[in-house]
Design a protein around this motif. Structure first.
Motif, short mmCIF file in Angstrom:
data_model
loop_
_atom_site.label_atom_id
_atom_site.label_comp_id
_atom_site.label_asym_id
_atom_site.label_seq_id
_atom_site.Cartn_x
_atom_site.Cartn_y
_atom_site.Cartn_z
N ARG A 1 0.23 54.49 57.57
CA ARG A 1 -0.37 55.33 58.59
C ARG A 1 -0.43 56.75 58.06
NH1 ARG A 1 2.25 54.54 64.23
NH2 ARG A 1 0.86 56.30 64.42
N VAL A 2 -1.49 57.46 58.40
CA VAL A 2 -1.67 58.82 57.90
C VAL A 2 -0.48 59.69 58.29
CG1 VAL A 2 -3.10 60.89 58.04
CG2 VAL A 2 -4.17 58.65 57.84
N GLU A 3 -0.01 59.53 59.51
CA GLU A 3 1.12 60.34 59.98
C GLU A 3 2.36 60.15 59.11
OE1 GLU A 3 -0.31 58.02 62.14
OE2 GLU A 3 -1.68 59.39 63.15
N SER A 4 2.51 58.95 58.56
CA SER A 4 3.69 58.68 57.74
C SER A 4 3.60 59.32 56.36
CB SER A 4 3.91 57.17 57.59
OG SER A 4 2.90 56.60 56.79
N LEU A 5 2.41 59.78 55.97
CA LEU A 5 2.21 60.39 54.66
C LEU A 5 2.32 61.91 54.69
CD1 LEU A 5 -0.85 58.25 53.52
CD2 LEU A 5 1.56 57.89 52.97
N ILE A 6 2.45 62.48 55.88
CA ILE A 6 2.52 63.93 56.02
C ILE A 6 3.95 64.40 55.80
CG2 ILE A 6 2.20 65.87 57.61
CD1 ILE A 6 -0.06 64.20 58.91
N LEU A 7 4.09 65.38 54.94
CA LEU A 7 5.39 65.97 54.62
C LEU A 7 5.42 67.41 55.12
CD1 LEU A 7 5.51 65.00 50.85
CD2 LEU A 7 6.57 63.79 52.72
N VAL A 8 6.61 67.94 55.30
CA VAL A 8 6.76 69.36 55.59
C VAL A 8 7.38 70.00 54.36
CG1 VAL A 8 7.83 71.10 57.06
CG2 VAL A 8 7.03 68.96 58.06
N ILE A 9 6.57 70.82 53.66
CA ILE A 9 7.02 71.51 52.46
C ILE A 9 6.65 72.98 52.61
CG2 ILE A 9 6.75 71.71 49.95
CD1 ILE A 9 6.05 68.74 49.89
N ARG A 10 7.61 73.84 52.33
CA ARG A 10 7.41 75.29 52.47
C ARG A 10 6.95 75.65 53.89
NH1 ARG A 10 4.14 76.66 46.89
NH2 ARG A 10 5.48 75.45 45.53
N GLY A 11 7.42 74.89 54.85
CA GLY A 11 7.09 75.17 56.23
C GLY A 11 5.69 74.76 56.63
N GLN A 12 4.98 74.03 55.77
CA GLN A 12 3.61 73.59 56.06
C GLN A 12 3.54 72.07 56.06
OE1 GLN A 12 0.34 75.50 54.02
NE2 GLN A 12 1.76 77.03 53.19
N ARG A 13 2.70 71.54 56.91
CA ARG A 13 2.45 70.10 56.92
C ARG A 13 1.42 69.80 55.84
NH1 ARG A 13 2.68 67.29 62.26
NH2 ARG A 13 0.72 66.46 61.47
N VAL A 14 1.79 68.97 54.87
CA VAL A 14 0.93 68.69 53.72
C VAL A 14 0.94 67.21 53.38
CG1 VAL A 14 1.30 70.99 52.71
CG2 VAL A 14 2.78 69.10 52.03
N MET A 15 -0.03 66.83 52.55
CA MET A 15 -0.04 65.50 51.93
C MET A 15 -0.02 65.70 50.42
SD MET A 15 -2.69 63.22 54.18
CE MET A 15 -2.38 61.75 53.23
N SER B 1 3.25 66.18 35.37
CA SER B 1 3.02 67.49 35.97
C SER B 1 3.36 67.41 37.45
CB SER B 1 1.56 67.91 35.79
OG SER B 1 0.71 67.00 36.44
N ALA B 2 3.66 68.56 38.02
CA ALA B 2 4.00 68.61 39.43
C ALA B 2 2.77 68.25 40.28
CB ALA B 2 4.50 70.00 39.79
N PRO B 3 2.98 67.53 41.36
CA PRO B 3 1.84 67.15 42.20
C PRO B 3 1.29 68.33 43.00
CG PRO B 3 3.88 66.29 43.13
CD PRO B 3 4.23 66.94 41.83
N PHE B 4 0.05 68.19 43.42
CA PHE B 4 -0.55 69.14 44.35
C PHE B 4 -0.15 68.73 45.76
CE2 PHE B 4 -3.69 69.81 40.92
CZ PHE B 4 -3.74 71.19 40.91
N ALA B 5 -0.02 69.70 46.64
CA ALA B 5 0.19 69.47 48.07
C ALA B 5 -1.01 70.05 48.80
CB ALA B 5 1.48 70.15 48.53
N PHE B 6 -1.62 69.26 49.68
CA PHE B 6 -2.82 69.66 50.39
C PHE B 6 -2.53 69.85 51.87
CE2 PHE B 6 -4.28 67.44 46.67
CZ PHE B 6 -5.40 68.14 46.27
#
Length: 110
Positions: free
Chosen positions: A17-31, A90-95
């Protein structure tokens, strides 16, 4: 204060589910790029290639690269492959939400 990452990988009928792929990094919701690429049905390499080719369309509030510490934290937390065995080098991108929409625009994929 150290950045925080949260992830829940619940699935419905084998599809994340899309909601399960959302992370909180640097105070932002990202994928993360790999999850976003899977969602759009393209290889992560292709997604990152298009981000680099269209860098002017991805300002820092749309997309950012994770630091080495953030990448290590994700790798250890979710047991992703390590670099010694063919994993990411390499480090991943966060969107952010806007970055995910822009990625869809530059990918030209169904």
């Amino acid at each position: 204060m150290a950045p925080r990452a949260q992830r829940n990988r619940s699935t419905v009928a084998g599809t994340p589910r899309v909601e399960s792929l959302i992370l909180v990094i640097r105070g932002q919701r990202v994928m993360i790029d790999a999850d976003l690429a899977a969602l759009y049905g393209v290889p992560t390499k292709r997604l990152n290639e298009q981000v680099r080719r269209n860098a002017e369309r991805f300002p820092p509030d749309f997309c950012f690269r994770l630091s080495a510490a953030e990448s290590a934290r994700l790798r250890s937390q979710f047991a992703t492959s390590n670099t010694g065995r063919g994993g990411r080098r390499s480090a991943p991108f966060a969107f952010t939400e806007h970055g995910a929409i822009m990625a869809a625009n530059v990918l030209n994929s169904p």
